[in-house]
Design an enzyme around this catalytic site. Structure first.
Site, PDB file in Angstrom:
ATOM      1  N   ASP A  59      29.694  13.297  -5.520  1.00  0.00           N
ATOM      2  CA  ASP A  59      30.452  14.118  -6.347  1.00  0.00           C
ATOM      3  C   ASP A  59      30.090  14.107  -7.693  1.00  0.00           C
ATOM      4  O   ASP A  59      29.249  14.714  -8.405  1.00  0.00           O
ATOM      5  CB  ASP A  59      31.919  13.292  -6.113  1.00  0.00           C
ATOM      6  CG  ASP A  59      33.069  13.799  -7.028  1.00  0.00           C
ATOM      7  OD1 ASP A  59      32.877  14.600  -7.706  1.00  0.00           O
ATOM      8  OD2 ASP A  59      34.004  13.125  -6.996  1.00  0.00           O
TER       9      ASP A  59
ATOM     10  N   ARG B 161      40.352   8.877   7.727  1.00  0.00           N
ATOM     11  CA  ARG B 161      38.634   8.676   8.261  1.00  0.00           C
ATOM     12  C   ARG B 161      38.517   9.161   9.505  1.00  0.00           C
ATOM     13  O   ARG B 161      37.487   9.536   9.841  1.00  0.00           O
ATOM     14  CB  ARG B 161      38.380   7.324   7.852  1.00  0.00           C
ATOM     15  CG  ARG B 161      38.361   6.716   6.333  1.00  0.00           C
ATOM     16  CD  ARG B 161      37.661   5.552   6.428  1.00  0.00           C
ATOM     17  NE  ARG B 161      37.905   4.754   5.133  1.00  0.00           N
ATOM     18  CZ  ARG B 161      37.556   4.794   4.011  1.00  0.00           C
ATOM     19  NH1 ARG B 161      36.581   5.844   3.904  1.00  0.00           N
ATOM     20  NH2 ARG B 161      37.613   4.043   2.784  1.00  0.00           N
TER      21      ARG B 161
ATOM     22  N   PHE C   2      39.418  18.037  -3.148  1.00  0.00           N
ATOM     23  CA  PHE C   2      39.390  16.701  -2.722  1.00  0.00           C
ATOM     24  C   PHE C   2      39.696  16.885  -1.170  1.00  0.00           C
ATOM     25  O   PHE C   2      40.545  17.352  -0.597  1.00  0.00           O
ATOM     26  CB  PHE C   2      40.701  15.941  -3.301  1.00  0.00           C
ATOM     27  CG  PHE C   2      40.661  14.482  -2.728  1.00  0.00           C
ATOM     28  CD1 PHE C   2      39.778  13.487  -3.468  1.00  0.00           C
ATOM     29  CD2 PHE C   2      41.224  13.976  -1.688  1.00  0.00           C
ATOM     30  CE1 PHE C   2      39.786  12.160  -3.056  1.00  0.00           C
ATOM     31  CE2 PHE C   2      40.977  12.663  -1.425  1.00  0.00           C
ATOM     32  CZ  PHE C   2      40.101  11.761  -2.100  1.00  0.00           C
ATOM     33  N   VAL C   3      38.599  16.089  -0.501  1.00  0.00           N
ATOM     34  CA  VAL C   3      38.342  16.260   0.993  1.00  0.00           C
ATOM     35  C   VAL C   3      38.521  15.111   1.874  1.00  0.00           C
ATOM     36  O   VAL C   3      38.309  14.075   1.343  1.00  0.00           O
ATOM     37  CB  VAL C   3      36.959  17.032   1.611  1.00  0.00           C
ATOM     38  CG1 VAL C   3      37.092  18.455   0.684  1.00  0.00           C
ATOM     39  CG2 VAL C   3      35.885  16.288   0.859  1.00  0.00           C
TER      40      VAL C   3
ATOM     41  N   GLU D 107      25.112   9.046   2.860  1.00  0.00           N
ATOM     42  CA  GLU D 107      26.441   8.990   2.105  1.00  0.00           C
ATOM     43  C   GLU D 107      27.332   9.925   2.580  1.00  0.00           C
ATOM     44  O   GLU D 107      26.701  10.781   3.305  1.00  0.00           O
ATOM     45  CB  GLU D 107      26.097   9.233   0.645  1.00  0.00           C
ATOM     46  CG  GLU D 107      26.302   8.156  -0.480  1.00  0.00           C
ATOM     47  CD  GLU D 107      27.859   7.631  -0.565  1.00  0.00           C
ATOM     48  OE1 GLU D 107      28.654   7.673   0.442  1.00  0.00           O
ATOM     49  OE2 GLU D 107      28.354   7.242  -1.752  1.00  0.00           O
ATOM     50  N   ASP D 108      28.492   9.952   2.229  1.00  0.00           N
ATOM     51  CA  ASP D 108      29.481  10.867   2.732  1.00  0.00           C
ATOM     52  C   ASP D 108      29.537  12.164   1.689  1.00  0.00           C
ATOM     53  O   ASP D 108      29.376  13.144   2.392  1.00  0.00           O
ATOM     54  CB  ASP D 108      30.882  10.349   2.767  1.00  0.00           C
ATOM     55  CG  ASP D 108      31.391   9.595   1.726  1.00  0.00           C
ATOM     56  OD1 ASP D 108      30.576   9.361   0.597  1.00  0.00           O
ATOM     57  OD2 ASP D 108      32.456   9.074   1.669  1.00  0.00           O
TER      58      ASP D 108
HETATM   59  P1  IMP Z   1      30.532   9.982  -7.139  1.00  0.00           P
HETATM   60  O1  IMP Z   1      30.010   8.506  -7.478  1.00  0.00           O
HETATM   61  O2  IMP Z   1      31.578  10.255  -7.856  1.00  0.00           O
HETATM   62  O3  IMP Z   1      29.456  10.668  -6.699  1.00  0.00           O
HETATM   63  O4  IMP Z   1      31.500   9.609  -5.603  1.00  0.00           O
HETATM   64  C1  IMP Z   1      30.949   9.041  -4.536  1.00  0.00           C
HETATM   65  C2  IMP Z   1      32.227   8.425  -3.767  1.00  0.00           C
HETATM   66  O5  IMP Z   1      33.520   8.797  -4.203  1.00  0.00           O
HETATM   67  C3  IMP Z   1      32.009   8.924  -2.281  1.00  0.00           C
HETATM   68  O6  IMP Z   1      31.274   8.101  -1.478  1.00  0.00           O
HETATM   69  C4  IMP Z   1      33.464   8.949  -1.836  1.00  0.00           C
HETATM   70  O7  IMP Z   1      33.563   7.738  -1.366  1.00  0.00           O
HETATM   71  C5  IMP Z   1      34.179   9.381  -3.155  1.00  0.00           C
HETATM   72  N1  IMP Z   1      34.486  10.634  -3.135  1.00  0.00           N
HETATM   73  C6  IMP Z   1      34.257  11.650  -3.919  1.00  0.00           C
HETATM   74  N2  IMP Z   1      34.718  12.796  -3.808  1.00  0.00           N
HETATM   75  C7  IMP Z   1      35.594  12.679  -2.438  1.00  0.00           C
HETATM   76  C8  IMP Z   1      36.618  13.605  -2.124  1.00  0.00           C
HETATM   77  O8  IMP Z   1      36.548  14.761  -2.046  1.00  0.00           O
HETATM   78  N3  IMP Z   1      37.038  12.921  -0.724  1.00  0.00           N
HETATM   79  C9  IMP Z   1      37.118  11.594  -0.548  1.00  0.00           C
HETATM   80  N4  IMP Z   1      36.280  10.878  -1.326  1.00  0.00           N
HETATM   81  C10 IMP Z   1      35.534  11.238  -2.142  1.00  0.00           C
END
Ligand code: IMP
Length: 177
Positions: free
Chosen positions: A104, A167, A154-155, A100-101
């Site tokens: 969050d 990207r 937010f990155v 994963e990237d």
């Molecule tokens: P989560 O389900 O809230 O953990 O979020 C996961 C997804 O939200 C990641 O795979 C990202 O695509 C997106 N995301 C969360 N934080 C950021 C950020 O700071 N920048 C860009 N995308 C984010």
């Protein structure tokens, strides 16, 4: 919030990212000891990270790509994970490495780990994320491997987007809130 390229500050440089990826790959090479791995890249955000990481993995490896989405518009999570395309081969008895990237809220990671456990009896399932935003976590999920911890910013860049843009940056940047 709108994000302009000129306002971006570098959080992790290209050099720092590449160095950390090699360290993670070394850890993984040590852990898997030559056993076959299915590396599952979570599109679109993890595309840069996954394709760089696998270049340094030296076990027999197959790559799969799945597509999920949880972000609506701008910088706010919808709080809901959508499986856009999650077709996978038979992973029973396999070592699975999800790439994963960023973790969050952790909802995406939890969704994927639950999906794996419900659908397959894998040999191992590990979760690797380039970034770990621990401070915004809403689940008890922790990645098995992560590159860098980030605070509540937010990155963008290196796969991570703002409304589909940025990207392609070789570094990871942020804007002051
Ligand atoms: P989560 O389900 O809230 O953990 O979020 C996961 C997804 O939200 C990641 O795979 C990202 O695509 C997106 N995301 C969360 N934080 C950021 C950020 O700071 N920048 C860009 N995308 C984010």
């Amino acid at each position: 919030m709108e994000i302009k390229l000129s306002e971006l500050k570098v959080l992790f440089s290209e050099e720092a990212i590449q160095k950390r990826i090699k360290e993670l790959a070394n850890e993984m090479n040590h852990f898997y000891k030559g056993e076959e791995v299915y590396a599952i890249c979570v599109l679109k955000g993890a595309v840069m990270f996954a394709t760089d990481l696998v270049k340094y993995l030296d076990m027999p490896l197959k790559m799969e790509f799945i597509r999920l989405s949880s972000y609506g518009t701008g910088t706010t999570s919808t709080g809901k994970v959508n499986a856009v395309d999650i077709s996978l081969p038979d992973l029973n008895g396999k070592n699975v490495l999800i790439i994963e990237d960023i973790v969050d809220t952790g909802l995406t990671a939890k969704f994927l780990m639950d999906f794996m456990h419900c659908n397959f009896k894998t040999k191992s399932t590990k979760f690797c994320s380039l970034l770990d935003k621990k401070i915004t976590r809403q689940t008890d999920i922790e990645p098995d491997y992560y590159g860098f911890e980030v605070d509540d910013k937010f990155v963008v860049g290196y796969g991570l987007d703002y409304e589909g843009y940025y990207r392609n940056l070789r570094y990871i940047g942020y804007v002051e809130k």
